[in-house]
Design an enzyme around this catalytic site. Structure first.
Site: not given
Ligand code: 5GP
Ligand code: ZN
Length: 113
Positions: A3, A29, A45, A86, A94, A97, A99, A101
């Site tokens: 993860c 981010d 997790h 999301n 994407t 885990h 999260h 924003h």
């Molecule tokens: P989701 O699309 O799942 O709601 O948000 C995932 C977020 O994780 C995205 O905004 C993406 O830019 C961020 N992200 C993906 N990989 C990494 C990483 O390796 N480091 C950091 N700091 N953010 C990441």
């Molecule tokens: Zn995780």
């Protein structure tokens, strides 16, 4: 378990830390969508909102308290900001885990869907 965000919490993958305590980790981010774009994650997790239960939900309240604290510290509390999680493919999740924003520092588009 493989993860990305668990690896970030462990320090195996670098990140820019904004806040940490025993329950949560917050970091910038990598692809910011606003001047302030912080991700706040539980250290435990949990894959997504789908996996929040009565047993593990206390951390989500704590995450919102941390979001409010960081919003004040980062200077976006007065003008306003958005906290969003999301869940699943239709929402564009994407990283699986949980999260939240924290987005602010500009006038955000009001698009709920
Ligand atoms: P989701 O699309 O799942 O709601 O948000 C995932 C977020 O994780 C995205 O905004 C993406 O830019 C961020 N992200 C993906 N990989 C990494 C990483 O390796 N480091 C950091 N700091 N953010 C990441
Ligand atoms: Zn995780």
């Amino acid at each position: 378990m493989d993860c990305l965000f668990c690896s970030i919490i462990k320090g195996d993958i670098p990140s820019t830390k904004v806040y940490e305590d025993d329950q949560v980790y917050a970091f910038k981010d990598i692809n910011p969508m606003a001047p302030v774009h912080v991700l706040i994650i539980p250290k435990q997790h949990i894959s997504s909102v789908n996996d929040i239960t009565e047993e593990n939900c206390a951390v989500t309240g704590h995450i919102l308290a941390v979001a409010a604290k960081l919003a004040k510290e980062l200077g976006i509390a007065e003008d306003g900001y958005r906290v969003v999680s999301n869940c699943g493919p239709n929402a564009g999740q994407t990283v699986f885990h949980l999260h939240f924003h924290l987005l602010g520092g500009k006038k955000l588009k009001v698009e709920m869907c």
